[in-house]
Motif scaffolding. Structure first.
Motif: not given
Length: 240
Positions: A12-14, A39-42, A46, A113, A116-118
């Motif tokens: 995911q990108e933000r 950028v992270g995969d959740g 990250v 950001a 959440e992405l981590s």
């Protein structure tokens, strides 16, 4: 800090910020853009990157590539962090605190950001000092990478640690073995424990009996004294 490179499309990108710069030339001003991207995969990985270009889309693309090359792994415990931590990076200070399930991500701006992405779903945060997004993101990532799990500390100290599910399985086995044991037949007086205070203290009946015996003894002594006095008086009268 361990860097991890990913080329997966599931990331995911933000875009956190887009900044426009200008350069004055003889023919006029030339504009350029830089984009700060996270950028992270959740799921505990990250990274962030800064891309610069004359177009916004190209700057974002470069930022994503840089972020993918600089991804780091973060130790998570469920949906939160293992322990509280305070970190300072430059003029930015961040405070992270674990939270109970259902709390949500209490953060704003660049910190939200990154968290959440981590893959963090429940956390309490606070940012102090500078609100520069570059420094805030770097301070947040430094705090997340400095986290230590109980397993990491145990390995460093050479201590064995058991997982939660192993402890639960052992507890279940103990409960089953206790239930499977047959209850021992106890005698009627065996289960009753004698109270040492009660056994040492005399009963009320014994106390009343002792009192009556004392009264009887006192009465008999009084009678004996009266008889002796009467005899003495009689002897004195006879002599006279």
């Amino acid at each position: 800090m361990r860097n991890v490179t990913y080329e997966d499309d599931s990331l995911q990108e933000r875009v956190v910020t887009i900044n426009r710069t200008a350069k004055a030339n003889k023919g006029g001003r030339r504009f350029a853009f830089n984009a700060l991207v996270v950028v992270g995969d959740g799921a505990g990985k990250v990274g962030f990157g800064l891309g610069k270009a004359k177009e916004v889309a190209e700057a974002v693309r470069k930022g994503v590539d840089v972020a993918k090359r600089n991804m780091v792994e973060i130790p998570l415990q469920g949906g939160t962090i293992p322990h509280a931590i305070n970190v300072k990076y430059g003029a930015a200070k961040v405070m992270l605190r674990p939270a109970a399930p259902g709390t949500g991500v209490i953060a704003g701006g660049p910190m939200r950001a990154v968290l959440e992405l981590s893959g963090v779903s429940d956390i309490l945060t606070k940012s102090f000092g500078s609100n520069n997004p570059h420094n805030v993101i770097k301070a947040t990532l430094k705090a997340l990478t400095d986290l230590k799990t109980p397993r990491d500390l145990a390995e460093r100290k050479g201590i064995e640690i058991k997982d939660k599910f192993e402890k639960k399985e052992e507890e279940k086995i103990e409960v089953v073995t206790r239930k499977s044991r047959k209850p021992r037949k106890s005698k009627p007086d065996e289960g009753k424990e004698k109270d040492p205070e009660r056994s040492a203290a005399p009963d009320q009946d014994d106390i009343t009996e002792d009192k009556t015996e004392v009264k009887k003894e006192v009465k008999t002594e009084e009678k004996v004294e009266e008889k002796t006095e009467e005899k003495v008086e009689e002897k004195t009268e006879e002599k006279s």
